[in-house]
Design an enzyme around this catalytic site. Structure first.
Site, PDB file in Angstrom:
ATOM      1  N   LYS A   1       0.827  -1.206   0.000  1.00 54.37           N
ATOM      2  CA  LYS A   1       0.000   0.000   0.000  1.00 54.37           C
ATOM      3  C   LYS A   1       0.869   1.267   0.000  1.00 54.37           C
ATOM      4  O   LYS A   1       0.615   2.183  -0.773  1.00 54.37           O
ATOM      5  CB  LYS A   1      -0.920   0.043   1.242  1.00 54.37           C
ATOM      6  CG  LYS A   1      -1.914  -1.104   1.333  1.00 54.37           C
ATOM      7  CD  LYS A   1      -2.881  -0.916   2.503  1.00 54.37           C
ATOM      8  CE  LYS A   1      -2.239  -0.972   3.873  1.00 54.37           C
ATOM      9  NZ  LYS A   1      -1.663  -2.294   4.239  1.00 54.37           N
TER      10      LYS A   1
ATOM     11  N   ARG B   1      -9.634   1.068   8.993  1.00 58.26           N
ATOM     12  CA  ARG B   1      -9.213  -0.282   9.355  1.00 58.26           C
ATOM     13  C   ARG B   1     -10.382  -1.127   9.839  1.00 58.26           C
ATOM     14  O   ARG B   1     -10.218  -2.312  10.069  1.00 58.26           O
ATOM     15  CB  ARG B   1      -8.217  -0.257  10.518  1.00 58.26           C
ATOM     16  CG  ARG B   1      -6.786   0.168  10.202  1.00 58.26           C
ATOM     17  CD  ARG B   1      -5.997  -0.903   9.509  1.00 58.26           C
ATOM     18  NE  ARG B   1      -4.702  -1.223  10.087  1.00 58.26           N
ATOM     19  CZ  ARG B   1      -3.573  -0.552   9.850  1.00 58.26           C
ATOM     20  NH1 ARG B   1      -3.567   0.507   9.107  1.00 58.26           N
ATOM     21  NH2 ARG B   1      -2.442  -0.972  10.391  1.00 58.26           N
TER      22      ARG B   1
ATOM     23  N   ARG C   1      12.371  -7.523   4.414  1.00 56.97           N
ATOM     24  CA  ARG C   1      12.496  -6.109   4.819  1.00 56.97           C
ATOM     25  C   ARG C   1      13.363  -6.034   6.078  1.00 56.97           C
ATOM     26  O   ARG C   1      14.224  -5.171   6.202  1.00 56.97           O
ATOM     27  CB  ARG C   1      11.088  -5.555   5.094  1.00 56.97           C
ATOM     28  CG  ARG C   1      11.014  -4.105   5.424  1.00 56.97           C
ATOM     29  CD  ARG C   1       9.649  -3.544   5.033  1.00 56.97           C
ATOM     30  NE  ARG C   1       8.725  -3.496   6.149  1.00 56.97           N
ATOM     31  CZ  ARG C   1       7.401  -3.310   6.026  1.00 56.97           C
ATOM     32  NH1 ARG C   1       6.848  -3.196   4.844  1.00 56.97           N
ATOM     33  NH2 ARG C   1       6.637  -3.250   7.091  1.00 56.97           N
TER      34      ARG C   1
ATOM     35  N   ARG D   1      10.908  -1.408  11.907  1.00 59.83           N
ATOM     36  CA  ARG D   1       9.867  -0.819  12.742  1.00 59.83           C
ATOM     37  C   ARG D   1       9.707  -1.637  14.014  1.00 59.83           C
ATOM     38  O   ARG D   1       9.887  -2.844  13.995  1.00 59.83           O
ATOM     39  CB  ARG D   1       8.533  -0.822  11.981  1.00 59.83           C
ATOM     40  CG  ARG D   1       8.486   0.194  10.877  1.00 59.83           C
ATOM     41  CD  ARG D   1       7.338  -0.039   9.930  1.00 59.83           C
ATOM     42  NE  ARG D   1       6.096  -0.466  10.583  1.00 59.83           N
ATOM     43  CZ  ARG D   1       4.926  -0.516   9.945  1.00 59.83           C
ATOM     44  NH1 ARG D   1       4.842  -0.165   8.679  1.00 59.83           N
ATOM     45  NH2 ARG D   1       3.846  -0.927  10.569  1.00 59.83           N
TER      46      ARG D   1
ATOM     47  N   ARG E   1      -1.271  -8.663  13.400  1.00 58.33           N
ATOM     48  CA  ARG E   1      -1.792  -7.642  12.482  1.00 58.33           C
ATOM     49  C   ARG E   1      -2.581  -8.297  11.346  1.00 58.33           C
ATOM     50  O   ARG E   1      -3.592  -7.763  10.899  1.00 58.33           O
ATOM     51  CB  ARG E   1      -0.649  -6.775  11.960  1.00 58.33           C
ATOM     52  CG  ARG E   1      -0.116  -5.834  13.050  1.00 58.33           C
ATOM     53  CD  ARG E   1       1.291  -5.354  12.780  1.00 58.33           C
ATOM     54  NE  ARG E   1       1.349  -4.475  11.627  1.00 58.33           N
ATOM     55  CZ  ARG E   1       2.404  -4.356  10.839  1.00 58.33           C
ATOM     56  NH1 ARG E   1       3.489  -5.068  11.064  1.00 58.33           N
ATOM     57  NH2 ARG E   1       2.375  -3.534   9.824  1.00 58.33           N
TER      58      ARG E   1
HETATM   59  P1  AMP Z   1       0.543   0.633   9.551  1.00 55.11           P
HETATM   60  O1  AMP Z   1       1.805   1.361   9.256  1.00 55.11           O
HETATM   61  O2  AMP Z   1      -0.597   1.112   8.681  1.00 55.11           O
HETATM   62  O3  AMP Z   1       0.687  -0.855   9.515  1.00 55.11           O
HETATM   63  O4  AMP Z   1       0.125   1.020  11.032  1.00 55.11           O
HETATM   64  C1  AMP Z   1       0.959   0.712  12.127  1.00 55.11           C
HETATM   65  C2  AMP Z   1       0.132   0.650  13.413  1.00 55.11           C
HETATM   66  O5  AMP Z   1      -0.486   1.917  13.637  1.00 55.11           O
HETATM   67  C3  AMP Z   1      -1.021  -0.338  13.370  1.00 55.11           C
HETATM   68  O6  AMP Z   1      -0.614  -1.649  13.695  1.00 55.11           O
HETATM   69  C4  AMP Z   1      -1.947   0.263  14.421  1.00 55.11           C
HETATM   70  O7  AMP Z   1      -1.464   0.030  15.731  1.00 55.11           O
HETATM   71  C5  AMP Z   1      -1.796   1.752  14.163  1.00 55.11           C
HETATM   72  N1  AMP Z   1      -2.767   2.212  13.133  1.00 55.11           N
HETATM   73  C6  AMP Z   1      -2.492   2.703  11.897  1.00 55.11           C
HETATM   74  N2  AMP Z   1      -3.609   3.035  11.248  1.00 55.11           N
HETATM   75  C7  AMP Z   1      -4.627   2.739  12.086  1.00 55.11           C
HETATM   76  C8  AMP Z   1      -6.048   2.838  11.991  1.00 55.11           C
HETATM   77  N3  AMP Z   1      -6.655   3.307  10.893  1.00 55.11           N
HETATM   78  N4  AMP Z   1      -6.781   2.427  13.061  1.00 55.11           N
HETATM   79  C9  AMP Z   1      -6.225   1.973  14.193  1.00 55.11           C
HETATM   80  N5  AMP Z   1      -4.891   1.826  14.337  1.00 55.11           N
HETATM   81  C10 AMP Z   1      -4.093   2.211  13.301  1.00 55.11           C
END
Ligand code: AMP
Length: 195
Positions: A13, A88, A127, A136, A147
């Site tokens: 993404k 999400r 990665r 990360r 996740r």
């Molecule tokens: P990502 O980089 O999109 O995988 O986001 C990393 C982490 O940020 C996720 O595992 C969640 O803990 C938090 N996060 C990001 N976007 C959201 C969202 N829309 N709703 C809730 N938590 C989020």
């Protein structure tokens, strides 16, 4: 142009959002990136969310909805935006619909990146292997599995939600970055009437 990129962690993404940002001059809005910046800056939101994020769980809906609501009003979003990692779950999607309609905005497209999960695990493993210093804090196998489960349980219900709105476009995300990108661009030109 306003669109959402949907897909499990590691589906590409972020990579595709960066491409679209470049091609169309629309802004990539990654709630994950914004939350990581808040954690790094130790803002109130960052302090509140760090542990939740490290555990691979979702931060409260109100937090991300407010972040996005504030962000889309910024001048750099006037040509549009790409939502990457938001919404999400269905509650966030409903909040997004309400928010956009209050702002007299609407979504053009929702892209689902369809990927093979075994391959995702290897992508994330490489990665980590390629860039161990930059990993990360939520990039490890256990958190990734968590996740992925959350994606299936909470984010996948967005597929029928947007399908019912006639906005969902599925893209085979296992092809090259170029091919996937071209497919998304073509569809976006089609639906936004800039073909
Ligand atoms: P990502 O980089 O999109 O995988 O986001 C990393 C982490 O940020 C996720 O595992 C969640 O803990 C938090 N996060 C990001 N976007 C959201 C969202 N829309 N709703 C809730 N938590 C989020």
């Amino acid at each position: 142009m306003r669109l959402i990129l949907l897909g499990p962690p590691g589906a590409g993404k972020g990579t595709q959002a960066a491409r679209l940002e470049e091609t169309f001059g629309i802004k990539q809005l990654s709630t994950g990136d914004m939350l990581r910046a808040a954690v790094a800056a130790k803002t109130d939101i960052g302090v509140q969310c760090k542990e939740i994020m490290d555990a691979g769980e979702l931060v409260p809906d109100e937090v991300v909805v407010q972040i996005i609501s504030d962000r889309v009003d910024e001048p750099d979003c006037r040509n549009g935006f790409i939502l990457d990692g938001f919404p999400r779950n269905v509650a966030q999607a409903e909040a997004l619909d309400r928010m956009l309609s209050e702002k007299s905005m609407s979504l053009d497209l929702v892209v689902q990146l369809v990927v093979d999960e075994g391959a995702l695990l290897s992508r994330i493993e490489s990665r980590i292997a390629d860039n161990p210093g930059a990993v990360r804090s939520d990039d490890n196998e256990e958190t990734l599995r968590k996740r992925l489960k959350i994606y299936h349980d909470q984010t996948e219900p967005l597929l029928p939600y947007y399908e019912a709105q006639g906005k969902l476009h599925k893209v085979d995300g296992m092809r090259s970055i170029e091919e996937v990108g071209r497919d998304i661009e073509k569809k976006l030109r089609e639906v936004s009437g800039t073909g």
